[in-house]
Design an enzyme around this catalytic site. Sequence first.
Site, PDB file in Angstrom:
ATOM      1  CE  LYS A   1      -1.863  13.069   5.291  1.00 35.73           C
ATOM      2  NZ  LYS A   1      -1.344  12.449   6.533  1.00 35.73           N
TER       3      LYS A   1
ATOM      4  N   GLY B   1       0.500   1.397   3.944  1.00 34.95           N
ATOM      5  CA  GLY B   1       0.533   1.514   5.166  1.00 34.95           C
ATOM      6  C   GLY B   1       0.016   0.455   5.885  1.00 34.95           C
TER       7      GLY B   1
ATOM      8  CB  THR C   1      -4.215  -4.127   7.652  1.00 39.91           C
ATOM      9  OG1 THR C   1      -2.929  -4.996   7.046  1.00 39.91           O
ATOM     10  CG2 THR C   1      -5.494  -4.839   7.351  1.00 39.91           C
TER      11      THR C   1
ATOM     12  CB  THR D   1      -4.521   3.385   7.466  1.00 37.96           C
ATOM     13  OG1 THR D   1      -4.195   3.420   8.824  1.00 37.96           O
ATOM     14  CG2 THR D   1      -4.962   4.465   6.755  1.00 37.96           C
TER      15      THR D   1
ATOM     16  CD  GLU E   1       3.468  -2.510   0.579  1.00 35.35           C
ATOM     17  OE1 GLU E   1       3.093  -2.983   1.856  1.00 35.35           O
ATOM     18  OE2 GLU E   1       4.561  -2.001   0.339  1.00 35.35           O
TER      19      GLU E   1
ATOM     20  CB  CYS F   1       5.738  -3.139   3.983  1.00 33.49           C
ATOM     21  SG  CYS F   1       5.262  -1.778   4.619  1.00 33.49           S
TER      22      CYS F   1
ATOM     23  CD  GLU G   1       3.872  -5.244   9.955  1.00 33.44           C
ATOM     24  OE1 GLU G   1       4.701  -5.063   9.174  1.00 33.44           O
ATOM     25  OE2 GLU G   1       2.850  -4.732   9.999  1.00 33.44           O
TER      26      GLU G   1
END
Length: 473
Positions: A174, A225, A227, A229, A247, A281, A379
């Site tokens: 997805k 993606g 944190t 989610t 991750e 990331c 971030e």
Amino acid sequence: MQTTELTTFQDLLAAIKAPGESRDILDPATGEVVAAAPVHTTADLETAVAAAAQAQPAWAGLSHAERSAYLNRAADAVEAAAEGLAELLSREQGKPLNGPNARFEVGACASWLRATASFELEPEVLVDDDGGRAELHYRPLGVVGAIGPWNWPMMISVWQLAPSLRMGNTVVMKPSEYTPLSVLALAAVLNQALPADVLHVVSGGRDVGEALSAHPGIAKVMFTGSTATGKAIIRSSADTVKRLTLELGGNDAGIVLPDADPAAIAEDLFWGAFINTGQTCAALKRLYVHEDIYDDVVTALAGVAAAMPMGVGLDEANVLGPLQNKAQFQIVADLVQAAKDAGARIVTGGNPQEDQPGYFYPATVVADIGNDNPLVAQEQFGPALPIIKYSTVDEAVGMANGLDVGLGASVWSSDKDAARAVAARIEAGTVWINKHGAIDPRVPFGGAKQSGYGLEFGVEGLKHLGAPQVISY
């Protein structure tokens, strides 16, 4: 396995065009329509999972060598379509063709497929003595669900699908709603070399992602993606006790020790922070520099940043592009404004041109900023680097470890032994010395604290895509 060879940009667009509902995907550099992406539904997800589940036993029945041969043929297909894939990626994601960007990403897809195909995973002998023998094997899980991001959509898709397929699983992916075309096109290319139904892409919205993470036919979810989610996926996967590799967000710290040479490290610092226009990331997102060399590092780094050309990705001269979407542009703009409001010094950048199309935010270096400023504590995921002054190494390590994330970090020094001693004190999944974000398909990668769990890459990454089984006799 398809036989038509897809190579050009137009070939790829034709391959991913589908009947039914669609939506236009816009180029973040120009605002122009790239193409229409299909809008898949949870019903499409059900169809894909069922097909992948049916194909999985035969795929798992192949040997590791046979599956590796398929991955190598898939890499051949990527290389044949490399320029078309890079153009599509540049137009959809915004990253330039050159530099460590679109062509680099497509090349990395082929390299990662080949590296994954080369790994050997033999049974591990645990005990072999007069009392008997015990071996540790890894068996396929079934169908792996992969949910990818918009920053490196093709490369991270390969990070997920290559080891999954290598281990005998089939895959349902997805992609991000921001970059579905890139992943659909990549899958179309790969499926020229793979057996039917071992790899599916379902290009839908949040409802599709939620259904995938809760689906009883999905044995494992791989997610890259945010944190927030990631936490939602943990909750939705609980009822089916899925395996997870997550991750998640990082806010990577770098520590420059007082013996470092500012001029020598400036360009590596720049790319550690600003690769993919800061949308990575494991990019360097907050830099701690000893007071003795602080001004020299700030000056050298700002000089590199100011000289890097930014613009539309299809212009061969550019190496920095736009933010991929308006929401991310606003996050960066708000955080830099918070730094300005607190009295921080904008050394270069910080002044986006509002009259031009695209989500361009200039490469921005911010000095004389407090460690608790939002630009440091949150971030930014964009081209703005805060540089914080410190007096003692203990102070720098304390600030670096002060957040609840720990994906990567780096230490910069002319003395590698001193750098290793500091690296051992940093709470992060990977700590680089005199570089940042330098990943290798042979070297396991994963986060600490709320940057996720599970390992990717290398033989350890393969193990995380298999079910351990002990055979004792």
